[in-house]
Enzyme design. Structure first.
Site, PDB file in Angstrom:
ATOM      1  N   ASP A 164      54.453 102.685  43.203  1.00 15.13           N
ATOM      2  CA  ASP A 164      53.622 103.904  43.161  1.00 15.13           C
ATOM      3  C   ASP A 164      54.535 105.120  43.036  1.00 15.13           C
ATOM      4  OD1 ASP A 164      51.208 102.597  43.525  1.00 15.13           O
ATOM      5  OD2 ASP A 164      51.331 102.705  45.709  1.00 15.13           O
ATOM      6  N   LYS A 194      48.668  97.661  51.880  1.00 18.30           N
ATOM      7  CA  LYS A 194      50.030  98.030  51.462  1.00 18.30           C
ATOM      8  C   LYS A 194      51.012  98.107  52.629  1.00 18.30           C
ATOM      9  CE  LYS A 194      48.691 100.646  47.377  1.00 18.30           C
ATOM     10  NZ  LYS A 194      48.775 101.916  46.667  1.00 18.30           N
TER      11      LYS A 194
END
Ligand code: ATR
Length: 279
Positions: free
Chosen positions: A106, A69
């Protein structure tokens, strides 16, 4: 009608556990969108090379998961502002002209299940200070308008200090940091305690990083980002003491739904979301 099959994938390593295809493929089918969502595992040592290969192929978008990420950032043409601040991207939208834009969904996924609680939230304790903790912390600091205190408990306090410095550039707010092993001495309870560490899953199933019961105000919420097992020891302990608990499944579905919406500009089908929540 243009029936070009769009290809999407989650990139990460390892991906055996990933349920992302089970989120996206039913939604594509439900909306009759000609698209397929696959798992694309990349060993960390060949990450940069593989990404360059993907750029020469025909893809419509990606999810990015552990451990890439942060590493993906240098490969993007553009990063949405807040995602850039978070410093982690889990969604890539590929435009018609082939440019790659990164987003962090997220953040939205985490906030979804506590949307109605954010206004009243005055204190929050985040356990962990890694990539997931960054999205959680920026979510809380951006949306909990009455937040007065944020606390990090982390095994490596220096990592939490670095995150606190980044957060303070974004918003001036008191941030406290404690090492995990000293938490039994801490008695400042919070409205919300979030476990962002992996303690409670995989090899660490049956363990908890800290007992949330000692860290919560009466009426507080214990939130664990882990979704497998559905009830970690962290959540079980909070539930048995009468606290409200939230596991990581709605966040997982929420982040996926937001990625889907960014790719397709269509609302994620409520019927598919409901089915996923039931399991
Ligand atoms: P993610 O992207 O999932 O957040 P990460 O960036 O590797 O993954 O962060 C993992 C977090 O869980 C870190 O805060 C880590 O603590 P350290 O900063 O000390 O590494 C925490 N963590 C992982 N395993 C742990 C364990 N066994 N005990 C306590 N904390 C742990």
């Amino acid at each position: 009608m243009d029936k070009k099959p769009y290809r999407y994938a989650v990139i990460g390593y390892p991906l055996g556990h990933s349920i992302s295809p089970e989120i996206h493929n039913p939604a594509f089918r439900y909306l009759d969108i000609p698209a397929r969502y696959l798992k694309y595992e990349i060993p960390p040592e060949s990450f940069d090379r593989e990404i360059e290969k993907l750029k020469r192929q025909s893809w419509a978008g990606f999810n990015v998961t552990i451990p890439f990420k942060e590493r993906i950032l240098v490969h993007l043409d553009e990063v949405e502002t807040l995602s850039d601040r978070i410093g982690a991207v889990n969604t890539i939208v590929i435009t018609e002209n082939g440019s790659w834009k990164g987003y962090n969904t997220d953040y939205d996924g985490f906030l979804g299940p506590i949307g109605a609680d954010l206004h009243a939230l005055e204190s929050c304790t985040i356990v962990g200070a890694g990539g997931a903790a960054r999205a959680v912390a920026f979510g809380i600091v951006s949306k909990a308008v009455n937040l007065k205190t944020l606390r990090f408990l982390n095994r490596t306090p220096e990592k939490a200090r670095e995150l606190a410095r980044t957060l303070k550039m974004f918003k001036e707010i008191p941030v406290y940091i404690s090492p995990l092993h000293e938490t039994s001495m801490e008695t400042i309870p919070a409205d919300l305690v979030v476990n962002t560490t992996s303690v409670g899953m995989g090899e660490l199933a049956g363990q908890m990083p800290v007992n949330p019961v000692n860290l919560l105000k009466p009426g507080g919420i214990a939130y664990d980002l882990i979704y497998n097992p559905a009830e970690t020891l962290f959540l079980k302990s909070a539930r048995e003491a009468g606290f409200r608990t939230i596991n990581g499944l709605p966040m997982l579905i929420g982040q996926g739904a937001r990625s889907f919406e960014l790719w397709t500009r269509r609302e994620f089908p409520a019927a598919v979301r409901k089915q996923l929540c039931i399991g």
